[in-house]
Design a protein around this motif. Structure first.
Motif, PDB file in Angstrom:
ATOM      1  N   LEU A  49       2.106  -3.067  -7.761  1.00 35.50           N
ATOM      2  CA  LEU A  49       2.479  -2.744  -6.487  1.00 35.50           C
ATOM      3  C   LEU A  49       3.580  -3.603  -6.235  1.00 35.50           C
ATOM      4  N   VAL A  50       4.836  -2.744  -5.688  1.00 42.64           N
ATOM      5  CA  VAL A  50       6.617  -3.240  -6.072  1.00 42.64           C
ATOM      6  C   VAL A  50       6.661  -3.225  -4.216  1.00 42.64           C
ATOM      7  N   PRO A  51       6.901  -4.281  -4.098  1.00 46.10           N
ATOM      8  CA  PRO A  51       8.079  -4.471  -2.170  1.00 46.10           C
ATOM      9  C   PRO A  51       9.138  -3.328  -1.983  1.00 46.10           C
ATOM     10  N   LEU A  52       8.791  -2.924  -0.791  1.00 43.87           N
ATOM     11  CA  LEU A  52       8.837  -1.718  -0.438  1.00 43.87           C
ATOM     12  C   LEU A  52      10.890  -0.907  -1.013  1.00 43.87           C
ATOM     13  N   THR A  53      11.957  -2.337  -1.274  1.00 44.75           N
ATOM     14  CA  THR A  53      13.530  -2.248  -1.663  1.00 44.75           C
ATOM     15  C   THR A  53      13.510  -1.440  -3.240  1.00 44.75           C
ATOM     16  N   ILE A  54      12.942  -1.670  -3.829  1.00 39.45           N
ATOM     17  CA  ILE A  54      12.772  -0.990  -4.821  1.00 39.45           C
ATOM     18  C   ILE A  54      11.788   0.534  -5.060  1.00 39.45           C
ATOM     19  N   ALA A  55      11.224   0.655  -3.947  1.00 39.19           N
ATOM     20  CA  ALA A  55      10.155   2.110  -4.341  1.00 39.19           C
ATOM     21  C   ALA A  55      11.056   2.643  -4.466  1.00 39.19           C
ATOM     22  N   ALA A  56      11.868   3.382  -4.429  1.00 39.05           N
ATOM     23  CA  ALA A  56      12.400   4.858  -4.460  1.00 39.05           C
ATOM     24  C   ALA A  56      12.595   4.548  -6.503  1.00 39.05           C
ATOM     25  N   ASP A  57      13.545   3.085  -5.879  1.00 34.59           N
ATOM     26  CA  ASP A  57      13.802   2.993  -7.873  1.00 34.59           C
ATOM     27  C   ASP A  57      12.825   3.118  -8.830  1.00 34.59           C
ATOM     28  N   PHE A  58      11.240   2.658  -8.413  1.00 39.35           N
ATOM     29  CA  PHE A  58      10.532   2.654  -9.176  1.00 39.35           C
ATOM     30  C   PHE A  58      10.151   3.544  -9.362  1.00 39.35           C
ATOM     31  N   ALA A  59      10.030   4.505  -7.883  1.00 36.39           N
ATOM     32  CA  ALA A  59       9.622   5.931  -8.535  1.00 36.39           C
ATOM     33  C   ALA A  59      10.552   6.871  -9.645  1.00 36.39           C
ATOM     34  N   LYS A  60      11.798   6.814  -8.860  1.00 38.85           N
ATOM     35  CA  LYS A  60      12.664   7.696 -10.323  1.00 38.85           C
ATOM     36  C   LYS A  60      12.798   7.519 -11.212  1.00 38.85           C
ATOM     37  N   ALA A  61      12.761   5.992 -12.010  1.00 38.62           N
ATOM     38  CA  ALA A  61      12.732   5.703 -13.183  1.00 38.62           C
ATOM     39  C   ALA A  61      11.672   5.836 -13.862  1.00 38.62           C
ATOM     40  N   ARG A  62      10.005   6.182 -12.921  1.00 41.88           N
ATOM     41  CA  ARG A  62       8.558   6.594 -13.432  1.00 41.88           C
ATOM     42  C   ARG A  62       7.973   8.040 -12.564  1.00 41.88           C
ATOM     43  N   PRO A  63       9.010   8.884 -13.052  1.00 37.67           N
ATOM     44  CA  PRO A  63       7.639   9.897 -11.923  1.00 37.67           C
ATOM     45  C   PRO A  63       6.610   9.788 -12.514  1.00 37.67           C
ATOM     46  N   GLY A  64       5.550  10.049 -11.629  1.00 38.06           N
ATOM     47  CA  GLY A  64       4.796  10.759 -11.807  1.00 38.06           C
ATOM     48  C   GLY A  64       3.357   9.100 -11.949  1.00 38.06           C
ATOM     49  N   ALA A  65       4.146   8.438 -12.372  1.00 33.74           N
ATOM     50  CA  ALA A  65       3.419   6.784 -12.324  1.00 33.74           C
ATOM     51  C   ALA A  65       3.356   6.897 -11.266  1.00 33.74           C
ATOM     52  N   GLU A  66       1.463   6.551 -10.868  1.00 36.94           N
ATOM     53  CA  GLU A  66       0.758   6.053  -9.587  1.00 36.94           C
ATOM     54  C   GLU A  66       1.422   4.373  -9.138  1.00 36.94           C
ATOM     55  N   PHE A  67       1.674   3.893  -8.217  1.00 32.17           N
ATOM     56  CA  PHE A  67       2.099   3.027  -7.587  1.00 32.17           C
ATOM     57  C   PHE A  67       1.657   2.585  -6.126  1.00 32.17           C
ATOM     58  N   GLY A  68       1.835   1.340  -5.142  1.00 36.82           N
ATOM     59  CA  GLY A  68       1.761   0.927  -4.196  1.00 36.82           C
ATOM     60  C   GLY A  68       3.230   0.360  -3.810  1.00 36.82           C
ATOM     61  N   ILE A  69       3.154   0.081  -2.565  1.00 37.81           N
ATOM     62  CA  ILE A  69       4.165  -0.743  -2.125  1.00 37.81           C
ATOM     63  C   ILE A  69       3.840  -1.239  -0.837  1.00 37.81           C
ATOM     64  N   SER A  70       4.771  -2.078  -0.716  1.00 36.20           N
ATOM     65  CA  SER A  70       3.966  -3.622  -0.192  1.00 36.20           C
ATOM     66  C   SER A  70       5.295  -3.733   0.661  1.00 36.20           C
ATOM     67  N   VAL A  71       4.813  -3.535   2.588  1.00 36.53           N
ATOM     68  CA  VAL A  71       5.514  -3.763   3.308  1.00 36.53           C
ATOM     69  C   VAL A  71       5.641  -4.709   4.599  1.00 36.53           C
ATOM     70  N   PRO A  72       6.195  -5.828   5.050  1.00 34.44           N
ATOM     71  CA  PRO A  72       5.753  -6.539   5.893  1.00 34.44           C
ATOM     72  C   PRO A  72       5.614  -5.949   7.256  1.00 34.44           C
ATOM     73  N   GLY A  73       5.046  -6.871   8.059  1.00 34.58           N
ATOM     74  CA  GLY A  73       4.170  -6.080   9.873  1.00 34.58           C
ATOM     75  C   GLY A  73       5.559  -6.243  10.450  1.00 34.58           C
ATOM     76  N   SER A  74       6.172  -6.449  10.120  1.00 33.46           N
ATOM     77  CA  SER A  74       7.281  -5.772  10.907  1.00 33.46           C
ATOM     78  C   SER A  74       8.451  -4.992  10.574  1.00 33.46           C
ATOM     79  N   THR A  75       8.010  -4.221   9.870  1.00 32.81           N
ATOM     80  CA  THR A  75       8.582  -3.254   8.966  1.00 32.81           C
ATOM     81  C   THR A  75       8.722  -2.067   9.933  1.00 32.81           C
ATOM     82  N   PRO A  76       9.256  -1.485  10.311  1.00 36.11           N
ATOM     83  CA  PRO A  76       9.720   0.090  11.327  1.00 36.11           C
ATOM     84  C   PRO A  76       9.314   0.873  10.375  1.00 36.11           C
ATOM     85  N   ILE A  77       8.404   1.663  10.932  1.00 35.06           N
ATOM     86  CA  ILE A  77       7.419   3.269  10.447  1.00 35.06           C
ATOM     87  C   ILE A  77       8.670   4.181   9.954  1.00 35.06           C
TER      88      ILE A  77
END
Length: 169
Positions: free
Chosen positions: A31-59
């Motif tokens: 479970l990673v912060p939204l700020t590093i989600a793209a980098d994590f997905a690129k570094a671990r293609p196909g890996a299961e992951f979740g994103i953590s976002v503040p409630g104030s984050t725009p959709i």
């Protein structure tokens, strides 16, 4: 942390990581912060992951990650801050079919609302879980069976039921 679903307390399959390096060391779903989600997905293609976002984050900031993440954890800074509920509804409207988690110091009285907004589970800090144990949460989920808002909760709203009754009369 205590993780509660409609059926009760469950074990968390995800491990939180605040940095990319820490996330890459995790064996299993991260479970990673939204700020590093793209980098994590690129570094671990196909890996299961979740994103953590503040409630104030725009959709708009969350939308690009909804196809790759299997969990979205919406972080609530306080039980009185309802922006996370609004974000959850937007995420559901985007078609997200994974696990939607409310995370933070919510109270049991908000459980029915959280479920109605599309949350699958609630993650509580231990201080909150100690004040309101799982049994209180499970009792609170059934306190609200009707709703005025269309598209909120399960089943038709009070207004929709009234309109249907008029048509049938």
């Amino acid at each position: 942390m205590t993780l509660i679903r409609e059926e009760g307390a469950v074990k968390d399959r995800f491990t939180r990581a605040d940095t990319l390096d820490a996330a890459l060391e995790i064996d299993g779903p991260a479970l990673v912060p939204l700020t590093i989600a793209a980098d994590f997905a690129k570094a671990r293609p196909g890996a299961e992951f979740g994103i953590s976002v503040p409630g104030s984050t725009p959709i708009e900031d969350v939308r690009p990650h909804l196809g790759g993440a299997t969990l979205v954890a919406v972080e609530f800074p306080a039980f009185a801050d309802g922006r996370g509920f609004s974000l959850a509804k937007k995420i559901v409207r985007e078609g997200f079919a994974g696990t939607l988690r409310a995370s933070g110091p919510l109270i049991a009285d908000e459980f029915a609302d959280a479920l109605a907004c599309g949350f699958t589970e609630v993650e509580l800090p231990e201080t909150m879980a100690n004040r309101q144990p799982v049994q209180q949460w499970l009792a609170a989920r059934a306190t609200m069976s009707e709703h005025y808002q269309t598209g909120y909760g399960r089943g038709p709203s009070i207004l929709q039921k009234r309109l249907a009754a008029r048509k049938g009369a």
